[in-house]
Design an enzyme around this catalytic site. Structure first.
Site, PDB file in Angstrom:
ATOM      1  N   GLY A  71       0.802  -1.220   0.000  1.00  0.00           N
ATOM      2  CA  GLY A  71       0.000   0.000   0.000  1.00  0.00           C
ATOM      3  C   GLY A  71       0.829   1.262   0.000  1.00  0.00           C
ATOM      4  O   GLY A  71       0.292   2.361   0.073  1.00  0.00           O
ATOM      5  N   CYS A  72       2.138   1.117  -0.055  1.00  0.00           N
ATOM      6  CA  CYS A  72       3.026   2.272  -0.097  1.00  0.00           C
ATOM      7  C   CYS A  72       3.598   2.409  -1.502  1.00  0.00           C
ATOM      8  O   CYS A  72       3.941   1.417  -2.132  1.00  0.00           O
ATOM      9  CB  CYS A  72       4.187   2.103   0.893  1.00  0.00           C
ATOM     10  SG  CYS A  72       3.661   2.012   2.606  1.00  0.00           S
ATOM     11  N   ALA A  73       3.688   3.630  -1.982  1.00  0.00           N
ATOM     12  CA  ALA A  73       4.274   3.877  -3.299  1.00  0.00           C
ATOM     13  C   ALA A  73       5.765   3.555  -3.272  1.00  0.00           C
ATOM     14  O   ALA A  73       6.322   3.087  -4.252  1.00  0.00           O
ATOM     15  CB  ALA A  73       4.047   5.321  -3.722  1.00  0.00           C
TER      16      ALA A  73
END
Length: 143
Positions: A49-51
């Site tokens: 869920g993190c870029a």
């Protein structure tokens, strides 16, 4: 409910009125963190869920709801390393039951982070908080 380390950050942010100075301070906090060894940068510690690439390694002392929660983290983005440092200040050293009581959104709101992070960074920050809460919940359950 915030740790003394987090209160220090909040106090510093009050002193730093310009957001660019605050941003630099967050990055400096990330630079000051010890790196997470390559051996711990594995799928099991990776935060989805993190870029950016983000890894959180829990270090829980004790068992049950009174176990003490600590973690180490790493990211390939300097601002995200800084956000990990902020979360470390917010959560590390609390019992796992207290980690679950922290209103992270409210505490981070005191720093004004929500107003100055991109949507992707905000989503990533939420994903890190969710992972921390999940780790604490798992430890609190004694599983």
């Amino acid at each position: 409910m915030a740790t003394e380390a987090f209160e220090d950050i909040a106090e510093t942010f009050e002193f730093l009125e310009d957001w660019e100075d605050r941003y630099r301070h967050v990055i400096d906090m990330g630079k000051a963190m010890p790196p997470l060894e390559e051996a711990f940068r594995v799928p099991a510690t990776k935060v989805d869920g993190c870029a950016s690439q983000v890894w959180l390694l829990p270090e829980i002392e004790g068992t049950g709801s009174n176990a003490v929660f600590r973690f180490r983290g790493e990211s390939d983005a300097m601002i995200v390393r800084g956000l990990i440092a902020v979360l470390h200040a917010l959560f590390s050293g609390l019992t796992v039951s207290d980690v679950l009581k922290v209103d992270a959104a409210a505490e981070l709101g005191r720093l004004g982070l929500n107003d100055h992070l991109s949507a992707q960074r905000s989503n990533g920050l939420r994903a890190m908080i969710e992972r921390i809460r999940a780790l604490a919940s798992h430890a609190a359950s004694g599983a």
